[in-house]
Design an enzyme around this catalytic site. Structure first.
Site, PDB file in Angstrom:
ATOM      1  N   ALA A  76      22.263 -77.328  71.362  1.00 38.30           N
ATOM      2  CA  ALA A  76      21.085 -77.964  70.294  1.00 38.30           C
ATOM      3  C   ALA A  76      19.593 -77.476  71.320  1.00 38.30           C
ATOM      4  O   ALA A  76      19.489 -77.886  72.196  1.00 38.30           O
ATOM      5  CB  ALA A  76      21.128 -79.390  70.127  1.00 38.30           C
ATOM      6  N   TYR A 143       9.501 -71.905  75.586  1.00 43.33           N
ATOM      7  CA  TYR A 143      10.733 -71.825  75.485  1.00 43.33           C
ATOM      8  C   TYR A 143      11.508 -71.740  76.696  1.00 43.33           C
ATOM      9  O   TYR A 143      12.498 -72.187  77.088  1.00 43.33           O
ATOM     10  CB  TYR A 143      11.138 -71.015  74.292  1.00 43.33           C
ATOM     11  N   ASP A 287       6.256 -60.162  74.510  1.00 40.62           N
ATOM     12  CA  ASP A 287       7.489 -59.335  74.404  1.00 40.62           C
ATOM     13  C   ASP A 287       7.697 -58.410  75.703  1.00 40.62           C
ATOM     14  O   ASP A 287       6.551 -57.501  75.914  1.00 40.62           O
ATOM     15  CB  ASP A 287       7.426 -58.295  73.199  1.00 40.62           C
TER      16      ASP A 287
HETATM   17  N1  UFG Z   1      10.941 -57.123  66.642  1.00 39.31           N
HETATM   18  C1  UFG Z   1      10.202 -56.113  65.837  1.00 39.31           C
HETATM   19  N2  UFG Z   1      10.010 -56.624  64.410  1.00 39.31           N
HETATM   20  C2  UFG Z   1      10.287 -57.829  63.967  1.00 39.31           C
HETATM   21  C3  UFG Z   1      11.336 -58.542  64.798  1.00 39.31           C
HETATM   22  C4  UFG Z   1      11.612 -58.409  66.068  1.00 39.31           C
HETATM   23  O1  UFG Z   1       9.790 -55.257  66.052  1.00 39.31           O
HETATM   24  O2  UFG Z   1      10.344 -57.941  62.743  1.00 39.31           O
HETATM   25  C5  UFG Z   1      11.016 -56.564  68.108  1.00 39.31           C
HETATM   26  C6  UFG Z   1      10.662 -57.576  68.925  1.00 39.31           C
HETATM   27  O3  UFG Z   1       9.298 -57.192  69.320  1.00 39.31           O
HETATM   28  C7  UFG Z   1      11.562 -57.280  70.144  1.00 39.31           C
HETATM   29  C8  UFG Z   1      12.864 -56.859  69.465  1.00 39.31           C
HETATM   30  O4  UFG Z   1      12.814 -56.844  68.087  1.00 39.31           O
HETATM   31  O5  UFG Z   1      11.033 -56.193  70.799  1.00 39.31           O
HETATM   32  C9  UFG Z   1      13.628 -58.241  69.456  1.00 39.31           C
HETATM   33  O6  UFG Z   1      13.116 -59.287  69.039  1.00 39.31           O
HETATM   34  P1  UFG Z   1      13.735 -60.562  68.692  1.00 39.31           P
HETATM   35  O7  UFG Z   1      12.973 -61.559  67.931  1.00 39.31           O
HETATM   36  O8  UFG Z   1      15.059 -60.395  67.851  1.00 39.31           O
HETATM   37  O9  UFG Z   1      14.583 -60.869  69.667  1.00 39.31           O
HETATM   38  P2  UFG Z   1      13.700 -61.471  71.229  1.00 39.31           P
HETATM   39  O10 UFG Z   1      14.093 -60.179  72.144  1.00 39.31           O
HETATM   40  O11 UFG Z   1      12.254 -61.727  71.263  1.00 39.31           O
HETATM   41  O12 UFG Z   1      14.317 -62.881  71.522  1.00 39.31           O
HETATM   42  C10 UFG Z   1      15.602 -62.945  72.277  1.00 39.31           C
HETATM   43  C11 UFG Z   1      16.052 -64.488  71.672  1.00 39.31           C
HETATM   44  C12 UFG Z   1      14.920 -65.512  72.052  1.00 39.31           C
HETATM   45  C13 UFG Z   1      14.893 -65.462  73.520  1.00 39.31           C
HETATM   46  C14 UFG Z   1      14.645 -64.026  73.893  1.00 39.31           C
HETATM   47  C15 UFG Z   1      14.521 -63.662  75.299  1.00 39.31           C
HETATM   48  O13 UFG Z   1      16.028 -64.486  70.150  1.00 39.31           O
HETATM   49  O14 UFG Z   1      15.639 -66.703  71.892  1.00 39.31           O
HETATM   50  O15 UFG Z   1      15.659 -62.942  73.499  1.00 39.31           O
HETATM   51  O16 UFG Z   1      15.693 -64.085  76.172  1.00 39.31           O
HETATM   52  F1  UFG Z   1      13.981 -66.264  74.155  1.00 39.31           F
END
Ligand code: UFG
Length: 331
Positions: A76, A143, A287
């Site tokens: 959670a 987070y 990112d």
């Molecule tokens: N991305 C895009 N377009 C979108 C969505 C995402 O280009 O519409 C890119 C993001 O910039 C990133 C990659 O795709 O480079 C992955 O993005 P996500 O949002 O799917 O995942 P994140 O890597 O940001 O996040 C994940 C988890 C989070 C965690 C993070 C770091 O979802 O909970 O990894 O561990 F915090």
């Protein structure tokens, strides 16, 4: 042998519901607790379920007693990085204070084993790659900070109260159960895989955030790990609690393989047979360019290694999104 009752807090969410299903298939009895603030009852319809907020120490305690709970698996949390920057109080109150309440209920009821959902976001900007568990933990968003604070609390409780814990630091959870009865579902959806698949279905547009990173093709590189591989790691973690020795560990869960967004797009085109249409957009703040896990510790300590690759992730997610384009949401 008596079936072990496992309390799954946040069990109606994405990773939680896949773990609940696998626990049941592996001979455990999952008991699900979820506030349903972001979880879906439909995802855990077959299992004993309590709609309780983890802040409610009294009610959690009653469930621990009633079901003679052996161990807790705790999913959670609020998980949106962007939102955590805008509203840190919401994140500290839920992720940290909620976990303290849950731990209090566990102590009051002599439950001393917990598997905790942590994240690659605890590391912050990588100084080397692949990231192992000795990498500095300097989270760059609230987070990640909330998850790291909880890991610190777990370590203190292990030292002072004899708590057994395993914190699993997930990299990019993705994919769905191959039966497509459960899968990824967030509101709002911000994750790459569902967004691309929804765009392929013609339901939304898709933007690639940044093509000027220092990576092979300029787009961000991530370590995508199948949600079923994450689920199986939780079961391995629970098995580690069986011995007499105290367990207090943080462990990465990833594939130790990075894919750029453009490579993910190629895989989507291969699996779906459809062209992915996208626009290039500015970088999304916060990112990191590259996030790749070392999974050596998970292999050694848990005896776990991932079974699925990016193609399996996409094939299962595609099956799910074709059946439920918006996941458990209607839009
Ligand atoms: N991305 C895009 N377009 C979108 C969505 C995402 O280009 O519409 C890119 C993001 O910039 C990133 C990659 O795709 O480079 C992955 O993005 P996500 O949002 O799917 O995942 P994140 O890597 O940001 O996040 C994940 C988890 C989070 C965690 C993070 C770091 O979802 O909970 O990894 O561990 F915090």
């Amino acid at each position: 042998m008596k079936t072990k009752n496992i309390l799954v807090v946040g069990g109606a969410g994405y990773i939680g519901s896949h773990t609940v299903k696998m626990l049941a298939a592996s001979g455990y009895q999952p008991i699900v607790v979820d506030s349903l603030v972001s979880g879906y009852k439909e995802a855990v319809a077959k299992y004993p379920f309590y709609q309780i907020d983890m802040h409610d120490t009294q009610k959690i305690g009653e469930v621990l007693q009633k079901h003679e709970i052996e161990a807790v698996v705790h999913f959670a949390a609020f998980i949106e990085v962007g939102e955590s920057q805008i509203d840190p109080q919401k994140y500290y109150e839920n992720n940290v204070m909620g976990t303290l309440s849950l731990l209090k209920a566990m102590r009051q009821n002599q439950v001393d084993k917990i598997v905790f959902s942590s994240t690659a976001a605890t590391y912050g900007e990588p100084v080397y790659t692949p990231i192992d568990e000795k990498h500095p933990t300097l989270p760059i968003n609230t987070y990640g900070k909330t998850k790291l604070v909880v890991e610190g609390i777990l370590a203190d409780y292990a030292r002072s109260y004899g708590l057994n814990y395993i914190a699993l630091r997930y990299f990019n959870a993705s994919g769905a159960d191959f039966a497509a009865d459960i899968g990824e579902s967030h509101k709002p959806e911000t994750h790459l895989v569902p967004i691309i698949l929804q765009s392929v279905l013609g339901l939304r547009s898709f933007k690639v955030f940044g093509d000027d990173y220092k990576t092979k093709d300029g787009t961000c590189v991530r370590d995508y790990i199948h949600v079923l591989d994450l689920a199986s790691a939780h079961i391995k973690a629970l098995e580690k609690f069986a011995g007499n020795k105290q367990v207090a560990e943080s462990i990465n869960l990833g594939n130790q393989k990075g894919y750029s967004i453009l490579e993910v797009i190629k895989m989507v085109e291969k699996v779906t047979g459809k062209k992915v249409v996208y626009e290039l957009a500015a970088r999304r703040p916060g990112d990191p360019a590259v996030l790749i896990a070392s999974s050596e510790k998970a292999k050694k300590f848990l005896g776990w290694s991932p079974q699925y690759d990016l193609q399996d992730i996409m094939a299962s997610a595609w099956k799910w999104h074709q059946r439920k384009p918006y996941g458990f949401n209607s839009t």
